[in-house]
Enzyme design. Structure first.
Site, short mmCIF file in Angstrom:
data_model
loop_
_atom_site.label_atom_id
_atom_site.label_comp_id
_atom_site.label_asym_id
_atom_site.label_seq_id
_atom_site.Cartn_x
_atom_site.Cartn_y
_atom_site.Cartn_z
N ASP A 1 0.83 -1.20 0.00
CA ASP A 1 0.00 0.00 0.00
C ASP A 1 0.87 1.26 0.00
OD1 ASP A 1 -2.33 -1.43 0.03
OD2 ASP A 1 -2.63 -1.30 2.20
N LYS B 1 -4.15 2.82 -2.55
CA LYS B 1 -5.28 3.66 -2.97
C LYS B 1 -5.09 5.06 -2.40
CE LYS B 1 -8.46 -0.28 -2.79
NZ LYS B 1 -7.57 -1.21 -2.08
N MET C 1 -8.69 7.45 8.73
CA MET C 1 -9.15 8.00 7.44
C MET C 1 -10.29 9.00 7.64
SD MET C 1 -9.07 4.35 5.40
CE MET C 1 -9.79 3.48 6.79
#
Length: 463
Positions: free
Chosen positions: A247, A269, A382
């Site tokens: 990641d 992402k 997040m």
């Protein structure tokens, strides 16, 4: 990296050493061990160098340096007390694109000698680039202590059998697995104990064991950023991987710990970018594992805490692929610790709740009544995009506007920044914060000012 470490084959190559005192002697001995053809230029030879000349291990060219002696030379060592001569030799070698080392003057070197741990044919070389020689000596002592003296015999026997194994196992991955399994077995112990015949029996036995080349998917938590927080098991797996799908949140420091010949594929992402989908990641994991490869899925933090690791392992299970899970230090724990914020405290927080700022695919709705209970610390992963919305909801359901908050940017890394304030100020604070960041809400945030220990010079960005 100030120097690129190289191992040079000096066998039968011409090497010139200018100087023949005790300092030059050490370099000459190393060159002889490397089977170089050593020629010396010096007014006088110290007694040890004279002895090497008597043994015909070196050649004494001249008492005076001349440019003619640089012809057909592979590299040069300048080890004299004459600063001007050293400067002259360095300059002339550079003009001729010759490798040159001026002893004890790293600014007049195109290469330097590392500190060497010799377990031939295994050689370990370490260097500080001249910055910390005492630390280097300390590290060498540590490495010398943990590497058995007979370790070179293990490599010699493996070398003798390498071609046999190559013919026996035509597939590269099969050969790699064979050697990995062998070196983890009693084979090594037998050699270290001088039982070479028994070691060979183990090797032959492993050759004819019909182990099918089976793939595997391994989830590994990389931790929140600092490579020192990677677990020992995680490091071991990274050194065994054939392919690593990682990641964007995985730090460069952690990526540097992956075996050098592993294939690295970034599947991270990022908001607003054209990213690879989760289904595509899962399909790629399964495809690679079915080729017999050891596939590592490397995730920031812990793979089972908002990392979608459960989905990936479930897919592996459904596809009949072997899997393992190596947990990591999740961001909430690592980042809070580096910010000096205890997530629980018997006076201020009886528990801690982790939530994500992203909505789940099944439309899961947060229980705001529970999240607004001031006896719990709330940690939001997040949460940057939804921070203002979350703050308004918490205040609506009972959290005080004065509730302390901390937003930690790039936690546990050298770029860590901690922004503190209260819940009602979140809209103003969030504009100053870059990603990745972690939002911590609760009275325990007060401890940051008192307990902050990491990157103290940049510790506080108080609103």
């Amino acid at each position: 990296m100030n120097y690129l470490p190289l191992f040079i084959d000096l066998k039968s190559k011409n090497v010139l050493v200018v100087g023949a005192g005790e300092v030059a002697l050490n370099k000459i001995k190393l060159l002889i061990r490397a089977k170089a053809k050593v020629s010396v230029i010096a007014k006088e030879l110290c007694s040890e160098v004279q002895f090497l000349l008597h043994q015909r291990k070196i050649n004494w060219l001249s008492k005076k340096f001349e440019l003619i002696y640089l012809k057909k030379i592979f590299l040069v060592i300048s080890a004299t007390n004459d600063v001007k001569l050293n400067e002259y030799i360095y300059q002339k070698c550079n003009e001729r694109y010759l490798l040159v080392n001026t002893v004890d003057d790293k600014f007049k070197c195109s290469f330097i000698f590392p500190s060497i741990i010799d377990r031939s044919p295994i050689i370990v070389a370490i260097s500080s680039g001249g910055a910390a020689p005492v630390l280097l000596r300390f590290l060498r002592e540590k490495i010398e202590a943990i590497l058995p003296m007979r370790l070179g015999d293990v490599a010699k026997i493996a070398g003798k059998w390498r071609e046999v194994i190559k013919k026996h196992f035509s597939n590269f991955l099969e050969r790699r697995r064979f050697w990995e399994k062998l070196f983890k077995s009693v084979f090594v112990e037998h050699i270290l104990n001088g039982k070479k015949e028994q070691a060979i029996k183990i090797l032959k036995k492993n050759m004819y064991e019909n182990d099918l080349l089976t793939g595997e998917i391994i989830l590994v938590g990389a931790g929140p950023g600092d490579s020192g927080l990677l677990t020992l098991r995680g490091l071991q797996i990274l050194q065994q991987a054939d392919v690593v799908l990682y990641d964007c949140l995985v730090s460069e420091e952690v990526l540097d710990l992956i075996r050098r010949d592993a294939q690295l594929i970034c599947v991270g992402k990022r908001a607003g970018l054209n990213n690879i989908s989760q289904d595509e990641i899962i399909n790629l994991l399964i495809f690679l594992a079915k080729q017999g490869k050891k596939v590592v899925r490397l995730k920031g933090g812990d793979p089972f805490i908002f990392g979608r690791g459960g989905e990936e392992i479930e897919a592996a299970k459904n596809a009949g692929i072997n899997f393992q899970i190596v947990p990591g230090i999740t961001s909430a724990l690592g980042v809070a610790a580096y910010a000096g914020i205890p997530l629980t405290h018997r006076k201020y927080a009886q528990g801690v709740i982790f939530i994500t700022g992203h909505k789940c695919i099944n439309g899961f709705v947060n229980n705001w009544s529970i999240l607004s209970d001031s006896s719990y610390t709330l940690v939001i992963y997040m949460g940057t995009l939804k921070a203002v919305y979350i703050a308004k909801k918490l205040i609506l359901f009972g959290r005080l506007k004065s509730t302390p908050i901390a937003i930690v940017e790039k936690g546990t890394t050298v770029d860590q920044k901690v922004f503190t304030g209260c819940l009602s100020e979140i809209e103003k604070i969030i504009k100053m914060v870059a990603t990745p960041s972690l939002l911590i809400i609760g009275d325990v945030v007060h401890f940051h000012e008192k307990l902050a220990w990491f990157q103290n010079e940049n510790k506080l960005n108080k609103i």
